[in-house]
Design an enzyme around this catalytic site. Sequence first.
Site, PDB file in Angstrom:
ATOM      1  N   MET A 184      46.015  20.120 -27.536  1.00 24.98           N
ATOM      2  CA  MET A 184      47.238  19.538 -26.969  1.00 24.98           C
ATOM      3  C   MET A 184      47.403  19.831 -25.490  1.00 24.98           C
ATOM      4  O   MET A 184      48.123  19.134 -24.791  1.00 24.98           O
ATOM      5  CB  MET A 184      48.474  20.034 -27.722  1.00 24.98           C
ATOM      6  CG  MET A 184      48.877  21.458 -27.399  1.00 24.98           C
ATOM      7  SD  MET A 184      50.585  21.870 -27.849  1.00 24.98           S
ATOM      8  CE  MET A 184      51.514  20.988 -26.601  1.00 24.98           C
ATOM      9  N   TYR A 185      46.748  20.860 -24.966  1.00 25.84           N
ATOM     10  CA  TYR A 185      46.919  21.229 -23.568  1.00 25.84           C
ATOM     11  C   TYR A 185      46.335  20.146 -22.668  1.00 25.84           C
ATOM     12  O   TYR A 185      45.139  19.820 -22.769  1.00 25.84           O
ATOM     13  CB  TYR A 185      46.251  22.564 -23.260  1.00 25.84           C
ATOM     14  CG  TYR A 185      46.774  23.752 -24.039  1.00 25.84           C
ATOM     15  CD1 TYR A 185      48.048  23.735 -24.621  1.00 25.84           C
ATOM     16  CD2 TYR A 185      46.008  24.896 -24.191  1.00 25.84           C
ATOM     17  CE1 TYR A 185      48.514  24.819 -25.332  1.00 25.84           C
ATOM     18  CE2 TYR A 185      46.477  25.999 -24.898  1.00 25.84           C
ATOM     19  CZ  TYR A 185      47.730  25.943 -25.476  1.00 25.84           C
ATOM     20  OH  TYR A 185      48.202  27.028 -26.187  1.00 25.84           O
ATOM     21  N   SER A 186      47.162  19.612 -21.804  1.00 30.92           N
ATOM     22  CA  SER A 186      46.757  18.506 -20.918  1.00 30.92           C
ATOM     23  C   SER A 186      46.146  17.354 -21.707  1.00 30.92           C
ATOM     24  O   SER A 186      45.256  16.650 -21.224  1.00 30.92           O
ATOM     25  CB  SER A 186      45.768  18.984 -19.842  1.00 30.92           C
ATOM     26  OG  SER A 186      46.392  19.844 -18.931  1.00 30.92           O
TER      27      SER A 186
END
Length: 327
Positions: free
Chosen positions: A58-60
């Site tokens: 989900m990060y970036s």
Amino acid sequence: MKYTKLGRTGLTVSRLCLGCMSYGDSSWRPWVLAAEAARPFFQRALESGVNFFDTSDMYSRGVSEEVTGRWLREMADLDEIVIATKVFFPASDRPNRGGLSRKHIQQACEASLRRLGVDAIDLYQVHRFDPATPIEETLAALDDLIRQGKVRYVGASSTHAWKFARALFVADRHGWSRFVSMQNHYNLIYREEEREMIPLCEAEGVGVLPWSPLARGLLAGARTAPDDARSTPRAQSDDFARRLYDHPSDGDVMKVVERVADERGLPPAQISLAWLLSKAAVTAPIVGATKLDHLDDAIASLDVTLADEEIETLESSYQPHEIRGFE
């Protein structure tokens, strides 16, 4: 660098884990560093002996995995490195793009492998538990990934202790691979995990990997509240921090940390991390850094040993909190 085993496994990890949420695409969060700006952090971590790196799909929106994989493949010996990533949060609002169903776990794992550019994920973690999917389905899917050689170990992140205990029991009952780690919200300002989750992890041999070990920077002494005018660009746009740290006693804890730090002549961040590292259950705090001196402070904390009296002082101002960090 100091090393330890992850829980009861034979996996060797550094006592600090570099959290890679800060590296990826600034269109996701304004404080995120792009690939070239992130490179020095991976280099400094590796030069210091850090072999443990944590990211998430989900990060970036997946770019963090791409950046993490790119620099580790270029600069590290992957046989020595432990790469951790996570699954759960949706990539979009379309069907089957999130959660912990067998379908999404398999698809998300394949996508993470492609972005990281590796053959197997060392530690694959459920970012949250999925109330819409039976735990049996989730655990069976994770066990399949291990049997297929796509994942080596599985871990979990913030949840209620009873849910985590049930997951361990179900895995044992079916002979499936069990969670070997718990990535939870734990620091000097928020210590509710000491009531049930951490004793459970100690009893079951599960490694504890605290996220937000510096309480979104509050325990680093750079600001006095989540909305402090002196705060960093990350803090100014971090609504999550405002939901985590709003208890009246939080400021008292921060003042105690600053007092002990002043007496030692050390930065508050080193004192706060040294406290976490003194806890027997803690394997490796997950430290994020957007400035190299932040990373240097984290590494230096490994050489700080707190006296029993200092630990007692640091813990003296804490008051019970509502449960935070499960959302």
